[in-house]
Design a protein around this motif. Sequence first.
Motif, PDB file in Angstrom:
ATOM      1  N   VAL B 440     -27.370 107.853  49.416  1.00 46.85           N
ATOM      2  CA  VAL B 440     -27.978 106.651  50.001  1.00 46.85           C
ATOM      3  C   VAL B 440     -29.406 106.511  49.494  1.00 46.85           C
ATOM      4  O   VAL B 440     -29.869 105.415  49.163  1.00 46.85           O
ATOM      5  CB  VAL B 440     -27.934 106.737  51.544  1.00 46.85           C
ATOM      6  N   PRO B 450     -27.385 100.274  50.205  1.00 48.18           N
ATOM      7  CA  PRO B 450     -26.427 101.350  50.473  1.00 48.18           C
ATOM      8  C   PRO B 450     -25.349 100.907  51.439  1.00 48.18           C
ATOM      9  O   PRO B 450     -25.654 100.395  52.512  1.00 48.18           O
ATOM     10  CB  PRO B 450     -27.283 102.453  51.081  1.00 48.18           C
ATOM     11  N   THR B 453     -22.035 105.528  53.524  1.00 49.99           N
ATOM     12  CA  THR B 453     -21.485 106.520  52.610  1.00 49.99           C
ATOM     13  C   THR B 453     -20.145 107.022  53.115  1.00 49.99           C
ATOM     14  O   THR B 453     -19.770 106.762  54.248  1.00 49.99           O
ATOM     15  CB  THR B 453     -22.454 107.696  52.507  1.00 49.99           C
TER      16      THR B 453
END
Lengths: 198, 562
Positions: B440, B450, B453
């Motif tokens: 990120v 981002p 994740t």
Amino acid sequence: MRSLDASDALSAQAGALAEREAVDRLVLLAKDGDAEAFGGLYDRYQPEILRYLVNHVRDRDTAEDLTQQVFLKAWQAISRYEQRNVPFKSWLYRMAHNQMVDHFRTRRHTTGLEGVDRAEPAEAEASVLANERRRYLETALRRLSADHREVLVLRFIMEKSAAEIGEIMGRKEVTVRGLQLRALRALRREVDAMGGVP
Amino acid sequence: MTRSRFDLVLDQCIDNVRAGRRTVEQCLAEWPQHAAELESLLRTATAAGGLALQAAPDPLARARFMAALRTTPQQSPSFWRDPFARLSGLIGVAGRSALLLAPAAAVAVIALAISLGRDATIAQAATLTVFSGQVERSQGGNWATLTDGATLTEGAHLRTGSDGRAQLTFIDGSTVAVEPGTELTIERARSNGTREIALHQVSGRLWHQIAADDRPGSSFTVRTMDATVYAHGTVFETTIASGATVVSTAEGLVEVVAGTHRLAVASGEVASARQHIVVTPAPVAFAQASRTEVKVDAPFVASLIGPNGRATGTLPSGITLQQIPGALNTGTDIGTQRINLRDIPEGEYTLILRRIADGDGEVVLNIGGAERKVSLSAQAESLTVKLQVAAPAARTFAPAATGAAPVTAVAAVTVSEPASRATVLQEKVVVTAKMAERAVEVLRKQGRTPTPTPVPTVRPTRTPVPTRTAVPTRTPTATPTRTPTVRPTAVPTVPATPTARPTVVPTLPPTPRPTEPPRSTATPIVVTTPTPAATPTPTATPTANATPTATPTASVISVAVP
């Protein structure tokens, strides 16, 4: 088995010299309080000392505890170790021997090897015979004096030479050979007294 | 021969029989006057030798010992030399009994500390990825085969077979690639507060990628019988061969301690140590040795995927991989990525380039000094380059001047655009929470948004569905795009633990397929066979159930990127 030729011998000699130098350096560092250096000594000799103690006390856990204590005591006392007197490994062996003697002094033999079950019926399997044979021998070995047991363990289990045993036990080589002879005779007598090894 | 020398005869016979120079019978024939007793004693000696018990090494014994050692003070020499000092010491508070008890007490205290210190963060020391061949763990003196995704704890003693390739992924995101014929023990692996990882390498080759961790007390050490290597945030390898340990730093700095020597080995340097006494800096520069490099001068990220899914490169999600020994991935800004190949194992590799932002550019393949450029148009979404790597040169670490440094030899190159679906393009990646955090951060630095994740929600029982980890933030174009997707392949096989936090599995729906393939603008370098048309067949098949991990900080998933 082939005998060593000249180049093998030289190579072995060089290797032994390098090893001795390495150990000397590690010892010097350890004397200055370098724990990692002592870790290097531990890596070198712990397996052998553990095997020595396992073969004396015949119990893995006990031997591991004793081994750890041996090396901790060696770490504490390394400042008084003098390289010119005795090889470091022999010095460790002496500490291991003393640790083992202390152990037996306080434990008063609780290994249970004294009583061999002779009533077990004979069986055909080789493994049973082998186990039986081992138990007889272990019992016989246990009945020997400490000196006799020590020389037999060092000579036939740790596979040391008489000279090496002399360094470890602090005796002359010729004395070790005599001790070895008497120890083997004593073991033979014990085995015979038990009716012989099956 | 007199009777008094019988002990010498016996001793010689014992030596000769043990060394195989004589049989018992030959000894008896040689000393007929002693034959009767000699035979009896030699048989007894042989039997005594059969009593030997072997003691298999306990991989944790050293760790316990060193912990105890560090709390056990040494006695000063004066304690032994000066009787008065000794006497006063013995009479003092410490006393002799305390002295004698000190080691045992220290052992007990340390044992207690170790016991109390075993919190959840070390329940799972590392996750194993098996790329190929046999990987085994020692259990009770026997070797048991390990499977992909196995969870390893401290004390795990591992070895790879002649074809075994694997990777350890630690909680902090550090990875260690394990090459064939390697044996090692994870002596310590925990990251509660600070990262402490200690490996004992017995043989073979390890390729370490160590996550940066500047916290005090953080450590990563590799111990061999020749030296101890200390590393912080670096990429390096340790190889044990020909009785020596060779340490080669690809990035960063490691410290090699061997006997009295302590040497810093910087990026591009190689050092060797033998039996704790020699550390030889060998000036083989990584950059000099590796004239084979992939240079990405385009808004793409590159990933070199080796046989069996090992990869070195960067994923569109920002996650970087350093799984292929001998290959180094650097550069996190857009258009700065480099993959440097030194002496990677032979085989067929696939370099896949995936777009992460708008614009055009080029990829430069520098193969042994000869540059080959591949243009990447503004419309291109992906590109595949196949590299056939020949067997590496002998792994010698002679000075660079001799020219004997290993160099990866690329025998053939094939370029196709777009990346073919028919091509096996799967990076086997275990992503920890720490790795995701760092990814990120990479995306933020690149000015990209981002996406959460690959540590999303928990799906402990359902078959995972494909997901998308990071979406390029470039402006959409008219060209159908093939957004890089992340698909779960080997979802962690971590054993379920009641108290553990479950592992996360990607949950986003599959990315739509493009309705038509993107137009190719790249110029093939060498086209050996036409790349098959893209077939919309999922290449990543979810195979495993997601199960809880044992540690709150070790959210782990495995993903494949088509």
